[in-house]
Write a protein that holds these residues in place. Structure first.
Motif, PDB file in Angstrom:
ATOM      1  N   TYR A 166       0.829  -1.206   0.000  1.00 14.54           N
ATOM      2  CA  TYR A 166       0.000   0.000   0.000  1.00 14.54           C
ATOM      3  C   TYR A 166       0.869   1.265   0.000  1.00 14.54           C
ATOM      4  N   GLY A 167       1.969   1.237   0.721  1.00 18.59           N
ATOM      5  CA  GLY A 167       2.888   2.380   0.707  1.00 18.59           C
ATOM      6  C   GLY A 167       3.402   2.671  -0.692  1.00 18.59           C
ATOM      7  N   HIS A 168       3.704   1.625  -1.451  1.00 21.08           N
ATOM      8  CA  HIS A 168       4.166   1.809  -2.834  1.00 21.08           C
ATOM      9  C   HIS A 168       3.018   2.248  -3.751  1.00 21.08           C
ATOM     10  N   TYR A 169       1.804   1.756  -3.481  1.00 19.83           N
ATOM     11  CA  TYR A 169       0.616   2.207  -4.229  1.00 19.83           C
ATOM     12  C   TYR A 169       0.465   3.720  -4.065  1.00 19.83           C
ATOM     13  N   ILE A 170       0.589   4.194  -2.827  1.00 23.53           N
ATOM     14  CA  ILE A 170       0.479   5.636  -2.563  1.00 23.53           C
ATOM     15  C   ILE A 170       1.607   6.396  -3.266  1.00 23.53           C
ATOM     16  N   HIS A 171       2.787   5.809  -3.336  1.00 19.58           N
ATOM     17  CA  HIS A 171       3.909   6.415  -4.058  1.00 19.58           C
ATOM     18  C   HIS A 171       3.525   6.635  -5.525  1.00 19.58           C
ATOM     19  N   VAL A 172       2.946   5.614  -6.162  1.00 16.03           N
ATOM     20  CA  VAL A 172       2.522   5.722  -7.562  1.00 16.03           C
ATOM     21  C   VAL A 172       1.422   6.772  -7.694  1.00 16.03           C
ATOM     22  N   LYS A 173       0.454   6.739  -6.789  1.00 15.42           N
ATOM     23  CA  LYS A 173      -0.651   7.707  -6.831  1.00 15.42           C
ATOM     24  C   LYS A 173      -0.118   9.142  -6.748  1.00 15.42           C
ATOM     25  N   THR A 174       0.811   9.372  -5.828  1.00 16.29           N
ATOM     26  CA  THR A 174       1.380  10.712  -5.651  1.00 16.29           C
ATOM     27  C   THR A 174       2.128  11.152  -6.905  1.00 16.29           C
ATOM     28  N   ALA A 175       2.854  10.249  -7.529  1.00 17.98           N
ATOM     29  CA  ALA A 175       3.559  10.583  -8.770  1.00 17.98           C
ATOM     30  C   ALA A 175       2.564  10.987  -9.859  1.00 17.98           C
ATOM     31  N   LEU A 176       1.434  10.306  -9.938  1.00 20.05           N
ATOM     32  CA  LEU A 176       0.429  10.655 -10.943  1.00 20.05           C
ATOM     33  C   LEU A 176      -0.261  11.977 -10.607  1.00 20.05           C
ATOM     34  N   VAL A 177      -0.486  12.249  -9.328  1.00 26.16           N
ATOM     35  CA  VAL A 177      -1.032  13.550  -8.927  1.00 26.16           C
ATOM     36  C   VAL A 177      -0.088  14.656  -9.396  1.00 26.16           C
ATOM     37  N   ASN A 178       1.214  14.393  -9.289  1.00 30.18           N
ATOM     38  CA  ASN A 178       2.229  15.374  -9.698  1.00 30.18           C
ATOM     39  C   ASN A 178       2.562  15.297 -11.184  1.00 30.18           C
ATOM     40  N   THR A 179       1.849  14.451 -11.936  1.00 31.39           N
ATOM     41  CA  THR A 179       2.068  14.246 -13.369  1.00 31.39           C
ATOM     42  C   THR A 179       3.542  13.955 -13.653  1.00 31.39           C
ATOM     43  N   LYS A 184       8.004   9.483 -14.806  1.00 31.55           N
ATOM     44  CA  LYS A 184       9.233   8.790 -14.409  1.00 31.55           C
ATOM     45  C   LYS A 184       9.117   8.262 -12.982  1.00 31.55           C
ATOM     46  N   GLU A 185       8.614   9.073 -12.083  1.00 33.59           N
ATOM     47  CA  GLU A 185       8.462   8.647 -10.692  1.00 33.59           C
ATOM     48  C   GLU A 185       7.375   7.588 -10.557  1.00 33.59           C
ATOM     49  N   ALA A 186       6.333   7.672 -11.387  1.00 36.83           N
ATOM     50  CA  ALA A 186       5.297   6.635 -11.382  1.00 36.83           C
ATOM     51  C   ALA A 186       5.902   5.293 -11.790  1.00 36.83           C
ATOM     52  N   LYS A 187       6.803   5.309 -12.778  1.00 28.94           N
ATOM     53  CA  LYS A 187       7.496   4.085 -13.197  1.00 28.94           C
ATOM     54  C   LYS A 187       8.331   3.525 -12.047  1.00 28.94           C
ATOM     55  N   ASN A 188       9.067   4.392 -11.370  1.00 30.41           N
ATOM     56  CA  ASN A 188       9.894   3.962 -10.238  1.00 30.41           C
ATOM     57  C   ASN A 188       9.035   3.336  -9.133  1.00 30.41           C
ATOM     58  N   GLY A 189       7.964   4.018  -8.792  1.00 32.03           N
ATOM     59  CA  GLY A 189       7.062   3.514  -7.759  1.00 32.03           C
ATOM     60  C   GLY A 189       6.427   2.188  -8.158  1.00 32.03           C
ATOM     61  N   ALA A 190       6.066   2.058  -9.434  1.00 32.61           N
ATOM     62  CA  ALA A 190       5.461   0.815  -9.917  1.00 32.61           C
ATOM     63  C   ALA A 190       6.457  -0.339  -9.828  1.00 32.61           C
ATOM     64  N   GLY A 191       7.725  -0.067 -10.111  1.00 33.31           N
ATOM     65  CA  GLY A 191       8.745  -1.098  -9.992  1.00 33.31           C
ATOM     66  C   GLY A 191       8.857  -1.615  -8.567  1.00 33.31           C
ATOM     67  N   MET A 192       8.835  -0.703  -7.603  1.00 38.17           N
ATOM     68  CA  MET A 192       8.889  -1.100  -6.190  1.00 38.17           C
ATOM     69  C   MET A 192       7.605  -1.826  -5.783  1.00 38.17           C
ATOM     70  N   LEU A 193       6.486  -1.382  -6.346  1.00 35.99           N
ATOM     71  CA  LEU A 193       5.205  -2.009  -6.047  1.00 35.99           C
ATOM     72  C   LEU A 193       5.168  -3.451  -6.554  1.00 35.99           C
ATOM     73  N   ILE A 194       5.708  -3.682  -7.734  1.00 35.63           N
ATOM     74  CA  ILE A 194       5.749  -5.044  -8.295  1.00 35.63           C
ATOM     75  C   ILE A 194       6.491  -5.986  -7.347  1.00 35.63           C
ATOM     76  N   LYS A 195       7.621  -5.529  -6.829  1.00 37.70           N
ATOM     77  CA  LYS A 195       8.395  -6.351  -5.884  1.00 37.70           C
ATOM     78  C   LYS A 195       7.593  -6.619  -4.610  1.00 37.70           C
ATOM     79  N   ALA A 196       6.911  -5.610  -4.113  1.00 39.31           N
ATOM     80  CA  ALA A 196       6.123  -5.774  -2.886  1.00 39.31           C
ATOM     81  C   ALA A 196       4.934  -6.702  -3.119  1.00 39.31           C
ATOM     82  N   LEU A 197       4.302  -6.593  -4.279  1.00 42.41           N
ATOM     83  CA  LEU A 197       3.133  -7.426  -4.569  1.00 42.41           C
ATOM     84  C   LEU A 197       3.493  -8.899  -4.741  1.00 42.41           C
ATOM     85  N   ALA A 198       4.739  -9.179  -5.069  1.00 42.82           N
ATOM     86  CA  ALA A 198       5.179 -10.570  -5.198  1.00 42.82           C
ATOM     87  C   ALA A 198       5.030 -11.317  -3.873  1.00 42.82           C
ATOM     88  N   GLU A 199       5.003 -10.577  -2.772  1.00 40.79           N
ATOM     89  CA  GLU A 199       4.880 -11.163  -1.436  1.00 40.79           C
ATOM     90  C   GLU A 199       3.432 -11.239  -0.946  1.00 40.79           C
TER      91      GLU A 199
END
Length: 188
Positions: free
Chosen positions: A67-80, A83-98
């Protein structure tokens, strides 16, 4: 007669401006502390909008992390910030594997990570939000997750997202319509 027409026009324009979601907010710069998810250190960063998942805890630490990484992606999209949305999504993918049953959410996160265009990322984020709503439902140990909705997203089809704060910060329009939307549900 001309005065009445001018007054009526001004009144209508004022009412439209007050009630319109299209009203632009002035951009604010807020000093935030952003967490580096790889080494868990902190550094200061200037950003227009920041949101953390800090006030919410889940029964499962793996969901808490995702969820922390989801919020990271959301915040990047709020800020348009694609690049940061991609970074956050990469971290989210790793977290979702668990996370148990996180496969569908992972598919949407992979689409965000693969896209360079923020509009394509926003489309995938809509699906990701739907999967996260299912994932966190019944898993909140403390705090409130706000399920928010913008009726104008995706050519008036509408779009939901989750937030750790009640204040609307629209990930589908960013600065164009930052506060367009409403809280549809409080999950706690």
């Amino acid at each position: 007669m001309k005065n009445r027409l001018v007054i009526a026009t001004l009144a209508l324009a004022t009412m439209t401006g007050v009630y319109s979601c299209k009203q632009e907010k002035k951009k604010e710069t807020i000093k935030t502390v952003e967490r580096n998810h790889e080494d868990h250190s902190s550094h200061e960063k200037k950003t227009r909008h920041k949101e953390t998942a800090g006030s919410i805890t889940f029964k499962d630490d793996k969901i808490n992390n995702a969820y922390g990484h989801y919020i990271h992606v959301k915040t990047a999209l709020v800020n348009t910030d694609a690049k940061e949305a991609k970074n956050g999504a990469g971290m989210l993918i790793k977290a979702l594997a668990e996370v148990e049953n996180g496969e569908k959410a992972t598919d949407f996160a992979k689409k965000i990570e693969a896209a360079d265009d923020v509009e394509k990322q926003r489309q995938a984020f809509s699906g990701l939000s739907g999967e996260f709503a299912k994932m966190v439902d019944g898993q909140i140990a403390s705090g409130t997750v706000y399920k928010q909705y913008c009726p104008m997203a995706f050519d008036f089809e509408g779009g939901y997202w989750l937030s750790s704060e009640e204040e609307i910060r629209n990930p589908y329009f960013g600065d164009k319509m930052l506060d367009c939307g409403e809280v549809k549900e409080r999950l706690n």
